[in-house]
Design a protein around this motif. Structure first.
Motif, mmCIF file in Angstrom:
data_model
loop_
_atom_site.group_PDB
_atom_site.id
_atom_site.type_symbol
_atom_site.label_atom_id
_atom_site.label_comp_id
_atom_site.label_asym_id
_atom_site.label_seq_id
_atom_site.Cartn_x
_atom_site.Cartn_y
_atom_site.Cartn_z
ATOM 1 N N GLU A 16 41.176 38.744 51.022
ATOM 2 C CA GLU A 16 42.294 38.760 51.966
ATOM 3 C C GLU A 16 43.037 37.428 52.043
ATOM 4 O OE1 GLU A 16 40.477 40.311 55.526
ATOM 5 O OE2 GLU A 16 40.719 42.377 54.815
ATOM 6 N N ASP A 17 42.448 36.354 51.528
ATOM 7 C CA ASP A 17 43.161 35.079 51.414
ATOM 8 C C ASP A 17 44.004 35.168 50.146
ATOM 9 O OD1 ASP A 17 44.056 32.478 50.908
ATOM 10 O OD2 ASP A 17 42.156 31.550 51.498
ATOM 11 N N MET A 18 45.229 35.683 50.308
ATOM 12 C CA MET A 18 46.072 36.023 49.165
ATOM 13 C C MET A 18 46.252 34.867 48.183
ATOM 14 S SD MET A 18 46.707 39.146 49.453
ATOM 15 C CE MET A 18 48.193 39.717 48.675
ATOM 16 N N LYS A 19 46.466 33.674 48.688
ATOM 17 C CA LYS A 19 46.712 32.538 47.802
ATOM 18 C C LYS A 19 45.477 32.220 46.955
ATOM 19 C CE LYS A 19 48.283 27.758 47.692
ATOM 20 N NZ LYS A 19 48.728 26.602 48.438
ATOM 21 N N ALA A 20 44.334 32.087 47.600
ATOM 22 C CA ALA A 20 43.099 31.763 46.875
ATOM 23 C C ALA A 20 42.742 32.883 45.900
ATOM 24 C CB ALA A 20 41.957 31.517 47.851
ATOM 25 N N PHE A 21 42.827 34.125 46.366
ATOM 26 C CA PHE A 21 42.470 35.261 45.524
ATOM 27 C C PHE A 21 43.404 35.358 44.320
ATOM 28 C CE2 PHE A 21 42.769 39.859 44.507
ATOM 29 C CZ PHE A 21 41.476 40.039 44.059
ATOM 30 N N GLU A 22 44.695 35.277 44.552
ATOM 31 C CA GLU A 22 45.648 35.386 43.446
ATOM 32 C C GLU A 22 45.485 34.258 42.432
ATOM 33 O OE1 GLU A 22 49.660 36.040 44.840
ATOM 34 O OE2 GLU A 22 49.058 37.868 45.883
ATOM 35 N N ASN A 23 45.199 33.048 42.900
ATOM 36 C CA ASN A 23 44.957 31.938 41.971
ATOM 37 C C ASN A 23 43.736 32.207 41.098
ATOM 38 O OD1 ASN A 23 47.167 30.420 42.778
ATOM 39 N ND2 ASN A 23 46.004 29.216 44.250
ATOM 40 N N CYS A 24 42.669 32.702 41.697
ATOM 41 C CA CYS A 24 41.453 32.994 40.935
ATOM 42 C C CYS A 24 41.680 34.151 39.959
ATOM 43 C CB CYS A 24 40.299 33.312 41.867
ATOM 44 S SG CYS A 24 39.670 31.843 42.710
ATOM 45 N N VAL A 25 42.381 35.183 40.399
ATOM 46 C CA VAL A 25 42.657 36.319 39.525
ATOM 47 C C VAL A 25 43.518 35.869 38.347
ATOM 48 C CG1 VAL A 25 43.872 38.538 39.363
ATOM 49 C CG2 VAL A 25 42.340 38.085 41.290
ATOM 50 N N LYS A 26 44.495 35.021 38.609
ATOM 51 C CA LYS A 26 45.354 34.506 37.538
ATOM 52 C C LYS A 26 44.535 33.711 36.522
ATOM 53 C CE LYS A 26 49.515 31.873 36.672
ATOM 54 N NZ LYS A 26 49.843 30.508 36.638
ATOM 55 N N GLU A 27 43.670 32.832 37.009
ATOM 56 C CA GLU A 27 42.795 32.053 36.115
ATOM 57 C C GLU A 27 41.910 32.970 35.281
ATOM 58 O OE1 GLU A 27 40.421 29.219 38.248
ATOM 59 O OE2 GLU A 27 42.175 28.332 39.218
ATOM 60 N N CYS A 28 41.346 33.983 35.913
ATOM 61 C CA CYS A 28 40.468 34.915 35.197
ATOM 62 C C CYS A 28 41.253 35.690 34.143
ATOM 63 C CB CYS A 28 39.812 35.881 36.175
ATOM 64 S SG CYS A 28 38.634 35.082 37.270
ATOM 65 N N PHE A 29 42.438 36.145 34.505
ATOM 66 C CA PHE A 29 43.265 36.886 33.559
ATOM 67 C C PHE A 29 43.575 36.020 32.340
ATOM 68 C CE2 PHE A 29 47.141 38.435 31.661
ATOM 69 C CZ PHE A 29 46.962 39.810 31.663
ATOM 70 N N GLU A 30 43.979 34.785 32.591
ATOM 71 C CA GLU A 30 44.306 33.882 31.484
ATOM 72 C C GLU A 30 43.083 33.606 30.611
ATOM 73 O OE1 GLU A 30 46.096 30.578 33.516
ATOM 74 O OE2 GLU A 30 47.994 31.646 33.792
ATOM 75 N N MET A 31 41.914 33.514 31.215
ATOM 76 C CA MET A 31 40.690 33.297 30.452
ATOM 77 C C MET A 31 40.391 34.504 29.550
ATOM 78 S SD MET A 31 36.801 32.707 31.848
ATOM 79 C CE MET A 31 36.684 34.367 32.485
ATOM 80 N N LEU A 32 40.602 35.715 30.069
ATOM 81 C CA LEU A 32 40.315 36.924 29.307
ATOM 82 C C LEU A 32 41.379 37.211 28.248
ATOM 83 C CD1 LEU A 32 39.063 39.332 32.118
ATOM 84 C CD2 LEU A 32 37.703 37.975 30.534
ATOM 85 N N ASP A 33 42.606 36.778 28.473
ATOM 86 C CA ASP A 33 43.711 37.036 27.538
ATOM 87 C C ASP A 33 43.612 36.076 26.354
ATOM 88 O OD1 ASP A 33 46.038 37.904 26.344
ATOM 89 O OD2 ASP A 33 47.365 36.881 27.755
ATOM 90 N N VAL A 34 42.653 36.335 25.490
ATOM 91 C CA VAL A 34 42.315 35.442 24.386
ATOM 92 C C VAL A 34 43.503 35.225 23.442
ATOM 93 C CG1 VAL A 34 40.792 35.123 22.394
ATOM 94 C CG2 VAL A 34 39.890 36.057 24.524
ATOM 95 N N ASP A 35 44.253 36.271 23.151
ATOM 96 C CA ASP A 35 45.364 36.124 22.208
ATOM 97 C C ASP A 35 46.660 35.645 22.870
ATOM 98 O OD1 ASP A 35 46.320 38.394 23.478
ATOM 99 O OD2 ASP A 35 46.090 39.706 21.735
ATOM 100 N N GLY A 36 46.651 35.496 24.196
ATOM 101 C CA GLY A 36 47.789 34.940 24.915
ATOM 102 C C GLY A 36 49.033 35.803 24.927
ATOM 103 N N ASP A 37 48.874 37.112 24.755
ATOM 104 C CA ASP A 37 50.056 37.982 24.728
ATOM 105 C C ASP A 37 50.480 38.496 26.103
ATOM 106 O OD1 ASP A 37 48.058 39.838 25.203
ATOM 107 O OD2 ASP A 37 48.598 41.154 23.528
ATOM 108 N N GLY A 38 49.779 38.064 27.161
ATOM 109 C CA GLY A 38 50.174 38.433 28.525
ATOM 110 C C GLY A 38 49.626 39.752 29.015
ATOM 111 N N VAL A 39 48.816 40.429 28.204
ATOM 112 C CA VAL A 39 48.147 41.673 28.611
ATOM 113 C C VAL A 39 46.722 41.648 28.077
ATOM 114 C CG1 VAL A 39 50.253 43.079 28.745
ATOM 115 C CG2 VAL A 39 48.994 42.944 26.577
ATOM 116 N N LEU A 40 45.871 42.477 28.671
ATOM 117 C CA LEU A 40 44.483 42.563 28.228
ATOM 118 C C LEU A 40 44.256 43.858 27.466
ATOM 119 C CD1 LEU A 40 42.648 41.405 31.477
ATOM 120 C CD2 LEU A 40 43.306 40.025 29.492
ATOM 121 N N SER A 41 43.791 43.721 26.247
ATOM 122 C CA SER A 41 43.391 44.885 25.468
ATOM 123 C C SER A 41 42.009 45.331 25.945
ATOM 124 C CB SER A 41 43.337 44.524 23.983
ATOM 125 O OG SER A 41 42.301 43.583 23.759
ATOM 126 N N ARG A 42 41.595 46.484 25.485
ATOM 127 C CA ARG A 42 40.249 46.951 25.827
ATOM 128 C C ARG A 42 39.200 45.939 25.383
ATOM 129 N NH1 ARG A 42 39.642 52.681 26.971
ATOM 130 N NH2 ARG A 42 41.711 53.601 26.955
#
Length: 130
Positions: A16-42
């Motif tokens: 519910e802390d939108m700022k903290a949560f969104e920052n962490c989700v963004k970091e996690c997404f970028e970590m998982l997006d290995v090829d850097g194309d802005g989306v996550l493949s399976r």
């Protein structure tokens, strides 16, 4: 791994802390997006997801894991393009975090967490470290 005490409030307050949560989700997404194309493949989602969510994957059968990721994509790939974009990823993580929080309930639970997992981020948030 690290041991931490969590309950539903630990998780809910973090999400519910939108700022903290969104920052962490963004970091996690970028970590998982290995090829850097802005989306996550399976495969990108599958490679890092177990660690991110502190899920044990060593003993899980391949069929169960495949079914889990098929279910995730069926539910969260809203535009059915075969990938998870940042908005879809945020919805996925939000729903999973709330489900885990409900699973913990109000009683404190001692859990072993991956250092970079979102549950560990929730614990750090609770103690004002993020």
């Amino acid at each position: 791994m690290s041991l931490a005490v969590v309950n539903e409030t630990t998780v809910t307050t973090f999400v519910e802390d939108m700022k903290a949560f969104e920052n962490c989700v963004k970091e996690c997404f970028e970590m998982l997006d290995v090829d850097g194309d802005g989306v996550l493949s399976r495969s990108e989602l599958r490679e890092g997801f177990c660690k991110l969510m502190s899920l044990g994957h060593e003993s899980s059968k391949k069929e169960k894991i495949d079914h889990l990721f098929d279910t995730i994509f069926d539910r969260f790939d809203e535009d059915q393009n075969g990938s998870i974009d940042p908005r879809e990823f945020k919805c996925l993580i939000r729903e999973l975090m709330f489900a885990m929080g409900r699973g913990f309930g109000n009683s404190p639970v001692l859990v072993a967490l991956e250092i970079d997992s979102l549950l560990m981020k929730a614990v750090e948030h609770e103690f004002g470290q993020i």
